[in-house]
Motif scaffolding. Structure first.
Motif, PDB file in Angstrom:
ATOM      1  N   ARG A 123       0.763  -1.277  -0.149  1.00 11.42           N
ATOM      2  CA  ARG A 123      -0.084  -0.119   0.058  1.00 11.42           C
ATOM      3  C   ARG A 123       0.893   1.293   0.087  1.00 11.42           C
ATOM      4  NH1 ARG A 123      -3.668  -1.370   3.825  1.00 11.42           N
ATOM      5  NH2 ARG A 123      -5.292  -1.721   2.189  1.00 11.42           N
ATOM      6  N   HIS A 124       0.643   2.040  -0.827  1.00  7.41           N
ATOM      7  CA  HIS A 124       1.381   3.464  -1.053  1.00  7.41           C
ATOM      8  C   HIS A 124       2.833   3.287  -1.349  1.00  7.41           C
ATOM      9  CE1 HIS A 124      -2.090   5.222   1.867  1.00  7.41           C
ATOM     10  NE2 HIS A 124      -2.587   4.908   0.385  1.00  7.41           N
ATOM     11  N   GLU A 125       3.025   2.137  -1.912  1.00  4.67           N
ATOM     12  CA  GLU A 125       4.623   1.834  -2.149  1.00  4.67           C
ATOM     13  C   GLU A 125       5.264   2.540  -3.585  1.00  4.67           C
ATOM     14  OE1 GLU A 125       7.505  -2.055  -2.986  1.00  4.67           O
ATOM     15  OE2 GLU A 125       5.992  -2.134  -1.872  1.00  4.67           O
ATOM     16  N   VAL A 126       6.429   3.043  -3.299  1.00  8.65           N
ATOM     17  CA  VAL A 126       7.213   3.278  -4.379  1.00  8.65           C
ATOM     18  C   VAL A 126       8.618   2.604  -4.310  1.00  8.65           C
ATOM     19  CG1 VAL A 126       8.659   5.386  -5.377  1.00  8.65           C
ATOM     20  CG2 VAL A 126       6.494   5.829  -4.249  1.00  8.65           C
ATOM     21  N   THR A 127       8.969   1.997  -5.309  1.00 12.68           N
ATOM     22  CA  THR A 127      10.164   1.145  -5.088  1.00 12.68           C
ATOM     23  C   THR A 127      10.966   1.463  -6.398  1.00 12.68           C
ATOM     24  OG1 THR A 127      10.609  -1.261  -5.187  1.00 12.68           O
ATOM     25  CG2 THR A 127       9.047  -0.749  -6.662  1.00 12.68           C
ATOM     26  N   LEU A 128      12.234   1.499  -6.364  1.00 14.75           N
ATOM     27  CA  LEU A 128      13.523   1.444  -7.123  1.00 14.75           C
ATOM     28  C   LEU A 128      14.032   0.152  -7.453  1.00 14.75           C
ATOM     29  CD1 LEU A 128      15.322   3.184  -9.044  1.00 14.75           C
ATOM     30  CD2 LEU A 128      16.683   3.320  -7.056  1.00 14.75           C
ATOM     31  N   VAL A 129      14.029  -0.206  -8.768  1.00 17.88           N
ATOM     32  CA  VAL A 129      14.633  -1.454  -9.067  1.00 17.88           C
ATOM     33  C   VAL A 129      15.918  -1.538  -9.839  1.00 17.88           C
ATOM     34  CG1 VAL A 129      14.726  -4.016 -10.129  1.00 17.88           C
ATOM     35  CG2 VAL A 129      12.720  -2.805  -8.798  1.00 17.88           C
ATOM     36  N   GLU A 130      16.778  -1.908  -9.573  1.00 17.76           N
ATOM     37  CA  GLU A 130      18.151  -1.784 -10.565  1.00 17.76           C
ATOM     38  C   GLU A 130      18.495  -2.984 -11.042  1.00 17.76           C
ATOM     39  OE1 GLU A 130      21.383   1.375  -9.293  1.00 17.76           O
ATOM     40  OE2 GLU A 130      20.565   0.791  -7.619  1.00 17.76           O
ATOM     41  N   LEU A 131      18.509  -3.331 -12.240  1.00 14.06           N
ATOM     42  CA  LEU A 131      19.259  -4.387 -13.160  1.00 14.06           C
ATOM     43  C   LEU A 131      20.366  -4.305 -13.502  1.00 14.06           C
ATOM     44  CD1 LEU A 131      15.853  -5.180 -14.929  1.00 14.06           C
ATOM     45  CD2 LEU A 131      16.354  -5.842 -12.854  1.00 14.06           C
ATOM     46  N   LEU A 132      21.418  -5.090 -12.849  1.00 16.10           N
ATOM     47  CA  LEU A 132      22.884  -4.685 -13.107  1.00 16.10           C
ATOM     48  C   LEU A 132      23.503  -6.072 -13.875  1.00 16.10           C
ATOM     49  CD1 LEU A 132      23.634  -3.769  -9.504  1.00 16.10           C
ATOM     50  CD2 LEU A 132      23.396  -2.245 -11.593  1.00 16.10           C
ATOM     51  N   PRO A 133      23.846  -5.669 -15.055  1.00 15.98           N
ATOM     52  CA  PRO A 133      24.337  -6.776 -15.955  1.00 15.98           C
ATOM     53  C   PRO A 133      25.505  -7.695 -15.025  1.00 15.98           C
ATOM     54  CG  PRO A 133      24.154  -4.747 -17.249  1.00 15.98           C
ATOM     55  CD  PRO A 133      23.944  -4.299 -15.756  1.00 15.98           C
ATOM     56  N   VAL A 134      25.493  -8.865 -15.377  1.00 15.13           N
ATOM     57  CA  VAL A 134      26.448  -9.741 -14.471  1.00 15.13           C
ATOM     58  C   VAL A 134      27.406 -10.478 -15.632  1.00 15.13           C
ATOM     59  CG1 VAL A 134      26.783 -11.573 -13.170  1.00 15.13           C
ATOM     60  CG2 VAL A 134      24.974 -10.174 -12.514  1.00 15.13           C
ATOM     61  N   THR A 135      28.607 -10.195 -15.259  1.00 11.91           N
ATOM     62  CA  THR A 135      29.603 -11.154 -16.132  1.00 11.91           C
ATOM     63  C   THR A 135      30.397 -11.956 -15.164  1.00 11.91           C
ATOM     64  OG1 THR A 135      29.789  -9.476 -17.559  1.00 11.91           O
ATOM     65  CG2 THR A 135      31.615 -11.038 -17.645  1.00 11.91           C
ATOM     66  N   PRO A 136      30.247 -12.987 -14.832  1.00 18.10           N
ATOM     67  CA  PRO A 136      30.902 -13.839 -13.778  1.00 18.10           C
ATOM     68  C   PRO A 136      32.660 -13.802 -13.902  1.00 18.10           C
ATOM     69  CG  PRO A 136      29.109 -15.161 -14.553  1.00 18.10           C
ATOM     70  CD  PRO A 136      29.173 -13.880 -15.497  1.00 18.10           C
ATOM     71  N   ASP A 137      33.111 -13.595 -12.642  1.00 15.57           N
ATOM     72  CA  ASP A 137      34.636 -13.681 -12.511  1.00 15.57           C
ATOM     73  C   ASP A 137      34.967 -15.222 -12.414  1.00 15.57           C
ATOM     74  OD1 ASP A 137      35.630 -11.109 -13.332  1.00 15.57           O
ATOM     75  OD2 ASP A 137      35.638 -10.744 -11.077  1.00 15.57           O
ATOM     76  N   GLU A 138      35.951 -15.534 -12.900  1.00 12.40           N
ATOM     77  CA  GLU A 138      36.501 -16.902 -12.410  1.00 12.40           C
ATOM     78  C   GLU A 138      37.102 -17.080 -11.069  1.00 12.40           C
ATOM     79  OE1 GLU A 138      39.094 -18.618 -15.221  1.00 12.40           O
ATOM     80  OE2 GLU A 138      37.716 -18.114 -17.148  1.00 12.40           O
ATOM     81  N   HIS A 139      36.634 -18.296 -10.370  1.00 11.68           N
ATOM     82  CA  HIS A 139      37.221 -18.353  -9.112  1.00 11.68           C
ATOM     83  C   HIS A 139      37.744 -19.912  -8.828  1.00 11.68           C
ATOM     84  CE1 HIS A 139      36.432 -14.271  -7.207  1.00 11.68           C
ATOM     85  NE2 HIS A 139      35.659 -14.505  -8.123  1.00 11.68           N
ATOM     86  N   PRO A 140      38.566 -20.491  -9.516  1.00  6.86           N
ATOM     87  CA  PRO A 140      38.879 -21.934  -9.576  1.00  6.86           C
ATOM     88  C   PRO A 140      38.936 -22.227  -8.163  1.00  6.86           C
ATOM     89  CG  PRO A 140      40.617 -20.767 -10.986  1.00  6.86           C
ATOM     90  CD  PRO A 140      39.765 -19.711 -10.223  1.00  6.86           C
ATOM     91  N   GLY A 141      38.237 -23.549  -7.949  1.00  4.05           N
ATOM     92  CA  GLY A 141      38.173 -24.358  -6.869  1.00  4.05           C
ATOM     93  C   GLY A 141      36.901 -23.948  -5.830  1.00  4.05           C
ATOM     94  N   LEU A 142      36.207 -22.857  -6.338  1.00  2.00           N
ATOM     95  CA  LEU A 142      35.187 -22.706  -5.291  1.00  2.00           C
ATOM     96  C   LEU A 142      33.996 -23.683  -5.773  1.00  2.00           C
ATOM     97  CD1 LEU A 142      34.908 -18.602  -5.439  1.00  2.00           C
ATOM     98  CD2 LEU A 142      35.809 -20.227  -3.749  1.00  2.00           C
ATOM     99  N   ASP A 143      33.239 -23.979  -4.544  1.00  2.00           N
ATOM    100  CA  ASP A 143      32.174 -24.933  -4.923  1.00  2.00           C
ATOM    101  C   ASP A 143      31.278 -24.566  -3.730  1.00  2.00           C
ATOM    102  OD1 ASP A 143      30.287 -26.706  -5.169  1.00  2.00           O
ATOM    103  OD2 ASP A 143      31.718 -28.489  -5.159  1.00  2.00           O
TER     104      ASP A 143
END
Length: 503
Positions: free
Chosen positions: A472-492
């Motif tokens: 009710r009576h809401e105002v919202t701001l949404v940001e869509l940010l393009p994602v380019t994943p970085d490499e992180h070997p070994g992360l799981d």
């Protein structure tokens, strides 16, 4: 509910008219610490270009002084005020008023601080004062700088409260004397008027005829816009009915409609004051309703005018005497002591919007930056008092968009509503303390922070579907940010508890 398909090509730049100017209480208030702290915060999070307020020539700035038959122009306070604005990136939008008592033809005043609203005893002396003020400002700040400052002649002369008798002929005479004095100082200075209040459109044609017949300079035209009905008084406050938001946009468009075909057609149009209520003691200003109501005005007003100035940026303001409570229905985006109101966040959200408009609707504005960031401003549509009592709007409102994106996106959403980013609601729950303790004031600052959510969306065929459920009576701001994943070997992430076989 149908999904809105957002185009991939911009329809044009997002107009900046919404942030070109903001209003302030009388200029003398800029000498106070609370005012200066509020102005700095507003500039940091929103960033207006100009600021406009009353009282440049009123007695409490002391510009015109007389002693034992000697007249002196004094700029001690004016310089401090203008210096404080320029330091934080605000230029003056100069309003020439009200009348110094030493020059006034009568005793009629307006406001608790008694600004004199009578014509000058001598138009020659008035013109000399105007020339002296402008020459001092040029000497101090430079001609090139002052040439960028609009100069407005008086304030709402169509109202008897602001101009003795609302005498149109007397105002035209004042305008002519003032405009010629301005141009005597430098022909490139910008001067305009007639600074009309709502309901005075019958002044436009006579004003255009007058200045054209006498070749009086006019570089821009200005008026004010409010959408509230008559005041229903209660102790230390008022309530009012409201027209739908479109009424404000219709008022924005009025000067160009009424001046079409006249000598003033095509001039810049400045709405040098606007808000929902014209009263500095209507609680509506403190609410999320105020923000949702004004969202379509900020989104669309730039198509109609060159600037529209929210009245005002903070509650350091004394037209109806000194406020009796922290929340008192003041005009400000901020309360005293810089508690952010929901409408402050509407402006802060607009400041985060992208540079180019992709789509605009009854409940949304979608923009994009050159780097691919997409921003969505969405709001619950409101229709003014026809919607029923405060709080009777639907509990939810859905906005469904299909948005073109270059890749998968991270989604960051900030919201204000009846329950989020709303210090006024928290203040009511705390018992409406008129003078909050330091601890309660800290709580109100915390309550004023917009809710923040984040998620991710996977692009399908070059777009994502964004589904928003607004409260009710809401105002919202949404940001869509393009994602380019970085490499992180070994992360799981599946092994965060140490499970799995290594080797």
């Amino acid at each position: 509910m149908n999904r809105v398909l957002v185009p991939s090509s911009p329809v044009g730049p997002l107009p900046s008219a919404w942030r070109e100017c903001v209003g302030t209480g009388r200029m003398n208030l800029a000498l106070r610490a609370d005012y200066q702290e509020s102005a700095a915060l507003v500039q940091q999070e929103i960033g207006f270009r100009y600021v406009r307020g009353h009282g440049l020539l009123s007695d409490d700035l002391g510009v015109l002084r007389e002693s034992q038959g000697v007249t002196r122009y004094t700029f001690t306070y004016v310089d401090q005020v203008v210096d404080s604005w320029l330091r934080i990136g605000l230029k003056p939008f100069l309003e020439l008023g009200f009348m110094p008592s030493a020059l006034a033809s009568g005793n009629q005043t307006v406001f608790w601080w008694q600004g004199n609203v009578t014509p000058p005893r001598s138009h020659d002396d008035w013109a000399a004062l105007v020339r002296a003020v402008l020459r001092h400002l040029i000497d101090r700040y430079g001609l090139e700088e002052v040439r960028t400052w609009p100069i407005e002649v008086w304030n709402e002369p169509n109202l008897t409260q602001f101009w003795q008798g609302a005498d149109r002929a007397a105002y035209f005479r004042l305008y002519e004397a003032t405009a010629r004095a301005v141009k005597d100082v430098d022909a490139s200075l910008q001067v305009g008027g007639p600074v009309l209040s709502p309901g005075a459109d019958d002044w436009w044609a006579p004003f255009a005829d007058f200045v054209a017949s006498r070749d009086v300079p006019v570089d821009f035209v200005s008026r004010h816009a409010y959408s509230s009905g008559p005041a229903q008084h209660v102790p230390f406050g008022v309530y009012q009915t409201f027209e739908p938001p479109q009424a404000l946009l219709d008022q924005f468009d009025a000067p160009r409609r009424h001046l079409a075909g006249t000598a003033l057609a095509g001039l810049p149009v400045h709405i040098s004051e606007f808000n929902t209520s014209y009263r500095p003691d209507n609680p509506i200003h403190d609410t999320a309703w105020n923000a949702a109501y004004l969202a379509p005005v900020l989104a669309g007003g730039g198509d109609l005018v060159d600037s529209f100035s929210y009245w005002t940026f903070c509650d350091v303001f004394e037209e109806e005497n000194i406020p009796t409570s922290l929340f008192h229905g003041g005009f400000g985006l901020l309360t005293h002591r810089q508690v952010r109101k929901p409408t402050f966040h509407l402006y802060a959200f607009m400041a985060r919007m992208g540079a180019s408009v992709l789509a605009r609707g009854d409940d949304h504005l979608v923009c994009r930056d050159d780097d691919g960031r997409v921003t969505v401003l969405a709001w619950q549509p409101l229709g003014g008092s026809d919607d029923g009592p405060y709080g009777s709007a639907p509990a939810t409102h859905e906005v469904r968009l299909r948005i073109p994106v270059p890749s998968d996106v991270a989604v960051v959403r900030r919201s204000v509503s009846e329950t989020e980013g709303n210090a006024w609601t928290a203040w009511r729950e705390l018992g409406r303390p008129r003078n909050p303790s330091a601890r309660v004031l800290d709580l109100l600052h915390d309550a004023s922070v917009p809710a923040l959510r984040h998620s991710a969306l996977v692009a399908v065929d070059g777009h994502v579907d964004l589904d928003l459920v607004l409260g009710r009576h809401e105002v919202t701001l949404v940001e869509l940010l393009p994602v380019t994943p970085d490499e992180h070997p070994g992360l799981d992430d599946a092994r965060l508890l140490g499970q799995g076989v290594v080797g």
